[in-house]
Design a protein around this motif. Structure first.
Motif, PDB file in Angstrom:
ATOM      1  N   GLN A   1       0.821  -1.204   0.000  1.00 30.92           N
ATOM      2  CA  GLN A   1       0.000   0.000   0.000  1.00 30.92           C
ATOM      3  C   GLN A   1       0.863   1.267   0.000  1.00 30.92           C
ATOM      4  OE1 GLN A   1      -3.086  -0.850  -0.972  1.00 30.92           O
ATOM      5  NE2 GLN A   1      -4.098   0.212   0.717  1.00 30.92           N
ATOM      6  N   ALA A   2       2.144   1.103  -0.314  1.00 30.26           N
ATOM      7  CA  ALA A   2       3.086   2.222  -0.256  1.00 30.26           C
ATOM      8  C   ALA A   2       3.678   2.497  -1.632  1.00 30.26           C
ATOM      9  CB  ALA A   2       4.208   1.922   0.741  1.00 30.26           C
ATOM     10  N   VAL A   3       3.976   3.766  -1.873  1.00 30.07           N
ATOM     11  CA  VAL A   3       4.507   4.218  -3.159  1.00 30.07           C
ATOM     12  C   VAL A   3       5.709   5.126  -2.917  1.00 30.07           C
ATOM     13  CG1 VAL A   3       4.027   5.476  -5.288  1.00 30.07           C
ATOM     14  CG2 VAL A   3       2.217   4.122  -4.220  1.00 30.07           C
ATOM     15  N   MET A   4       6.777   4.903  -3.678  1.00 38.11           N
ATOM     16  CA  MET A   4       7.945   5.776  -3.658  1.00 38.11           C
ATOM     17  C   MET A   4       7.924   6.662  -4.887  1.00 38.11           C
ATOM     18  SD  MET A   4      10.761   6.740  -2.188  1.00 38.11           S
ATOM     19  CE  MET A   4      11.784   8.086  -2.815  1.00 38.11           C
ATOM     20  N   VAL A   5       8.097   7.974  -4.686  1.00 38.35           N
ATOM     21  CA  VAL A   5       8.097   8.954  -5.778  1.00 38.35           C
ATOM     22  C   VAL A   5       9.479   9.591  -5.844  1.00 38.35           C
ATOM     23  CG1 VAL A   5       7.015  11.022  -6.735  1.00 38.35           C
ATOM     24  CG2 VAL A   5       5.651   9.435  -5.337  1.00 38.35           C
ATOM     25  N   GLY A   6      10.165   9.471  -6.975  1.00 39.15           N
ATOM     26  CA  GLY A   6      11.504  10.030  -7.059  1.00 39.15           C
ATOM     27  C   GLY A   6      11.956  10.273  -8.480  1.00 39.15           C
ATOM     28  N   ASP A   7      13.075  10.980  -8.598  1.00 34.97           N
ATOM     29  CA  ASP A   7      13.573  11.387  -9.914  1.00 34.97           C
ATOM     30  C   ASP A   7      14.812  10.625 -10.360  1.00 34.97           C
ATOM     31  OD1 ASP A   7      16.126  13.705  -9.605  1.00 34.97           O
ATOM     32  OD2 ASP A   7      15.124  12.898  -7.848  1.00 34.97           O
ATOM     33  N   THR A   8      15.355   9.744  -9.515  1.00 31.42           N
ATOM     34  CA  THR A   8      16.574   9.032  -9.893  1.00 31.42           C
ATOM     35  C   THR A   8      16.381   7.525  -9.837  1.00 31.42           C
ATOM     36  OG1 THR A   8      17.517   8.846  -7.659  1.00 31.42           O
ATOM     37  CG2 THR A   8      17.945  10.909  -8.876  1.00 31.42           C
TER      38      THR A   8
ATOM     39  N   ARG B   1      12.486   4.103 -16.111  1.00 31.82           N
ATOM     40  CA  ARG B   1      11.705   2.931 -16.541  1.00 31.82           C
ATOM     41  C   ARG B   1      12.559   1.661 -16.482  1.00 31.82           C
ATOM     42  NH1 ARG B   1      10.216   6.854 -20.532  1.00 31.82           N
ATOM     43  NH2 ARG B   1       8.130   7.685 -20.099  1.00 31.82           N
ATOM     44  N   ASN B   2      13.793   1.777 -16.939  1.00 35.61           N
ATOM     45  CA  ASN B   2      14.686   0.614 -16.925  1.00 35.61           C
ATOM     46  C   ASN B   2      14.997   0.162 -15.498  1.00 35.61           C
ATOM     47  OD1 ASN B   2      14.803   0.587 -19.715  1.00 35.61           O
ATOM     48  ND2 ASN B   2      16.731   1.725 -19.833  1.00 35.61           N
ATOM     49  N   ALA B   3      14.954   1.101 -14.552  1.00 36.42           N
ATOM     50  CA  ALA B   3      15.213   0.756 -13.146  1.00 36.42           C
ATOM     51  C   ALA B   3      14.011   0.099 -12.489  1.00 36.42           C
ATOM     52  CB  ALA B   3      15.605   2.010 -12.372  1.00 36.42           C
ATOM     53  N   GLY B   4      12.853   0.127 -13.168  1.00 34.72           N
ATOM     54  CA  GLY B   4      11.679  -0.550 -12.635  1.00 34.72           C
ATOM     55  C   GLY B   4      10.518   0.337 -12.274  1.00 34.72           C
ATOM     56  N   ALA B   5      10.545   1.623 -12.683  1.00 34.21           N
ATOM     57  CA  ALA B   5       9.433   2.516 -12.356  1.00 34.21           C
ATOM     58  C   ALA B   5       8.134   1.983 -12.952  1.00 34.21           C
ATOM     59  CB  ALA B   5       9.710   3.923 -12.879  1.00 34.21           C
ATOM     60  N   ASP B   6       7.093   1.939 -12.138  1.00 41.55           N
ATOM     61  CA  ASP B   6       5.790   1.497 -12.632  1.00 41.55           C
ATOM     62  C   ASP B   6       5.196   2.509 -13.597  1.00 41.55           C
ATOM     63  OD1 ASP B   6       5.281  -1.013 -11.128  1.00 41.55           O
ATOM     64  OD2 ASP B   6       5.488   0.303  -9.398  1.00 41.55           O
ATOM     65  N   ILE B   7       5.489   3.790 -13.360  1.00 38.67           N
ATOM     66  CA  ILE B   7       5.025   4.859 -14.230  1.00 38.67           C
ATOM     67  C   ILE B   7       5.975   6.035 -14.083  1.00 38.67           C
ATOM     68  CG2 ILE B   7       3.496   5.850 -12.468  1.00 38.67           C
ATOM     69  CD1 ILE B   7       1.541   6.565 -14.716  1.00 38.67           C
ATOM     70  N   VAL B   8       6.118   6.812 -15.149  1.00 40.68           N
ATOM     71  CA  VAL B   8       6.876   8.069 -15.106  1.00 40.68           C
ATOM     72  C   VAL B   8       5.921   9.196 -15.472  1.00 40.68           C
ATOM     73  CG1 VAL B   8       8.802   9.406 -16.044  1.00 40.68           C
ATOM     74  CG2 VAL B   8       9.049   6.932 -15.705  1.00 40.68           C
ATOM     75  N   ILE B   9       5.835  10.206 -14.615  1.00 39.57           N
ATOM     76  CA  ILE B   9       4.923  11.319 -14.852  1.00 39.57           C
ATOM     77  C   ILE B   9       5.705  12.567 -15.248  1.00 39.57           C
ATOM     78  CG2 ILE B   9       3.138  10.402 -13.325  1.00 39.57           C
ATOM     79  CD1 ILE B   9       4.066  12.407 -11.185  1.00 39.57           C
ATOM     80  N   ASP B  10       5.013  13.471 -15.978  1.00 36.80           N
ATOM     81  CA  ASP B  10       5.654  14.674 -16.490  1.00 36.80           C
ATOM     82  C   ASP B  10       5.287  15.927 -15.722  1.00 36.80           C
ATOM     83  OD1 ASP B  10       7.016  13.309 -18.555  1.00 36.80           O
ATOM     84  OD2 ASP B  10       5.227  13.370 -19.821  1.00 36.80           O
ATOM     85  N   ASP B  11       4.313  15.844 -14.837  1.00 40.85           N
ATOM     86  CA  ASP B  11       3.983  16.984 -13.970  1.00 40.85           C
ATOM     87  C   ASP B  11       3.223  16.471 -12.760  1.00 40.85           C
ATOM     88  OD1 ASP B  11       0.976  17.166 -14.472  1.00 40.85           O
ATOM     89  OD2 ASP B  11       1.740  17.479 -16.505  1.00 40.85           O
ATOM     90  N   PHE B  12       3.166  17.305 -11.719  1.00 41.08           N
ATOM     91  CA  PHE B  12       2.553  16.869 -10.463  1.00 41.08           C
ATOM     92  C   PHE B  12       1.056  16.618 -10.592  1.00 41.08           C
ATOM     93  CE2 PHE B  12       6.332  18.214  -7.935  1.00 41.08           C
ATOM     94  CZ  PHE B  12       6.400  17.094  -7.123  1.00 41.08           C
ATOM     95  N   ALA B  13       0.414  17.234 -11.582  1.00 38.38           N
ATOM     96  CA  ALA B  13      -1.027  17.003 -11.764  1.00 38.38           C
ATOM     97  C   ALA B  13      -1.325  15.539 -12.073  1.00 38.38           C
ATOM     98  CB  ALA B  13      -1.561  17.900 -12.874  1.00 38.38           C
ATOM     99  N   ALA B  14      -0.340  14.825 -12.597  1.00 38.36           N
ATOM    100  CA  ALA B  14      -0.540  13.416 -12.948  1.00 38.36           C
ATOM    101  C   ALA B  14      -0.304  12.478 -11.776  1.00 38.36           C
ATOM    102  CB  ALA B  14       0.392  13.036 -14.096  1.00 38.36           C
ATOM    103  N   LEU B  15       0.165  13.007 -10.629  1.00 41.30           N
ATOM    104  CA  LEU B  15       0.530  12.124  -9.524  1.00 41.30           C
ATOM    105  C   LEU B  15      -0.682  11.452  -8.905  1.00 41.30           C
ATOM    106  CD1 LEU B  15       2.542  10.886  -7.576  1.00 41.30           C
ATOM    107  CD2 LEU B  15       2.411  12.965  -6.191  1.00 41.30           C
TER     108      LEU B  15
ATOM    109  N   PRO C   1      -3.802  10.867  -9.986  1.00 35.16           N
ATOM    110  CA  PRO C   1      -4.396   9.820 -10.825  1.00 35.16           C
ATOM    111  C   PRO C   1      -3.552   8.546 -10.878  1.00 35.16           C
ATOM    112  CG  PRO C   1      -4.593  11.947 -11.906  1.00 35.16           C
ATOM    113  CD  PRO C   1      -3.719  12.159 -10.696  1.00 35.16           C
ATOM    114  N   ALA C   2      -2.227   8.693 -10.906  1.00 32.17           N
ATOM    115  CA  ALA C   2      -1.366   7.503 -10.905  1.00 32.17           C
ATOM    116  C   ALA C   2      -1.513   6.723  -9.611  1.00 32.17           C
ATOM    117  CB  ALA C   2       0.099   7.921 -11.121  1.00 32.17           C
ATOM    118  N   LEU C   3      -1.575   7.427  -8.493  1.00 36.08           N
ATOM    119  CA  LEU C   3      -1.724   6.760  -7.197  1.00 36.08           C
ATOM    120  C   LEU C   3      -3.080   6.055  -7.100  1.00 36.08           C
ATOM    121  CD1 LEU C   3      -0.279   9.557  -4.864  1.00 36.08           C
ATOM    122  CD2 LEU C   3       0.877   7.474  -5.635  1.00 36.08           C
ATOM    123  N   GLU C   4      -4.123   6.717  -7.559  1.00 36.41           N
ATOM    124  CA  GLU C   4      -5.449   6.109  -7.495  1.00 36.41           C
ATOM    125  C   GLU C   4      -5.521   4.881  -8.384  1.00 36.41           C
ATOM    126  OE1 GLU C   4      -7.759   6.706  -5.380  1.00 36.41           O
ATOM    127  OE2 GLU C   4      -6.648   8.371  -4.511  1.00 36.41           O
ATOM    128  N   ASN C   5      -4.772   4.874  -9.473  1.00 39.02           N
ATOM    129  CA  ASN C   5      -4.723   3.699 -10.332  1.00 39.02           C
ATOM    130  C   ASN C   5      -4.061   2.530  -9.613  1.00 39.02           C
ATOM    131  OD1 ASN C   5      -5.043   2.415 -13.037  1.00 39.02           O
ATOM    132  ND2 ASN C   5      -2.806   2.385 -12.973  1.00 39.02           N
TER     133      ASN C   5
END
Length: 224
Positions: A166-173, A201-215, A217-221
């Motif tokens: 039930q946990a999500v990590m959000v990061g840029d690296t 993506r190659n490191a295993g990100a489930d999704i990559v977002i381009d702005d905070f407005a997309a965060l 919706p990604a979490l709710e998904n």
């Protein structure tokens, strides 16, 4: 099983744009030691690691007393650079505060920070942007192995009582993403930071977002 869910944010390159002060501090530290400065892209590629590991990657021949000196000179330069700016912390990225407010309004959602910063550095950011109250757990390089070791995220779970699924990590690296994967978290990469989206993506990100407005919706998904 708890109904709570947890979102853990990286700081540099994810919530705050600190690249200029980081680059300047590395350049100053290396110049004071008579070393050529790495390129700006090279410096930014190590953001997220704990400071000794980051500097060691930038100068693999540097160890022992030289590495200790580089760490000390970087810290001094960072503080001095901050003084020149009047003590103002690095700016938040566009949309960051709105995203935090949206998540804070959700009773079932807790938030945390997992950063390569020191506790002192994180406290400065918290105070400068009035962020402390958003986070129920905050982990720094002072108390844990460097990313991508999952120790920081394991502590966030202990602090909040949330299950890893039930946990999500959000990061840029890639360090953030690899840490999240190792801890059993879902992972969100952000494209505005210091590592390219394809690397995330190659490191295993489930999704990559381009702005905070997309965060959100990604979490709710993830949780839907």
């Amino acid at each position: 099983m708890t109904d709570l869910r947890l979102v853990v944010f990286d700081m540099d390159g994810t919530l705050i744009d600190s690249q200029d002060v980081i680059v300047q501090s590395v350049e100053t530290a290396f110049a004071q030691m008579g070393r050529p400065a790495p390129s700006r892209p090279k410096i930014l590629s190590i953001v997220g690691l704990s400071l000794p590991q980051a500097l060691a990657q930038l100068a693999p021949d540097m160890n022992g007393a030289d590495l200790d000196e580089a760490v000390a000179r970087y810290k001094h330069s960072f503080v001095e650079t901050r003084k020149v700016s009047g003590g103002t912390p690095s700016p938040l990225y566009a949309g960051a505060m709105e995203a935090l407010n949206l998540l804070a309004a959700q009773d079932e959602t807790l938030m945390g920070v997992a950063t390569g910063k020191s506790r002192r550095g994180l406290d400065h950011v918290f105070a400068g942007h009035n962020l402390r109250h958003y986070f129920q757990t905050a982990q720094t390089a002072d108390d844990h192995p460097s990313k991508p070791h999952p120790a920081m995220l394991h502590q966030t779970l202990r602090d909040t009582g949330v299950d890893a699924h039930q946990a999500v990590m959000v990061g840029d690296t890639t360090y953030d993403i690899e840490m999240g994967v190792a801890a059993g978290f879902r992972t969100v990469g952000v494209s505005w930071g210091y590592h390219a989206p394809e690397k995330l993506r190659n490191a295993g990100a489930d999704i990559v977002i381009d702005d905070f407005a997309a965060l959100n919706p990604a979490l709710e998904n993830f949780w839907g």
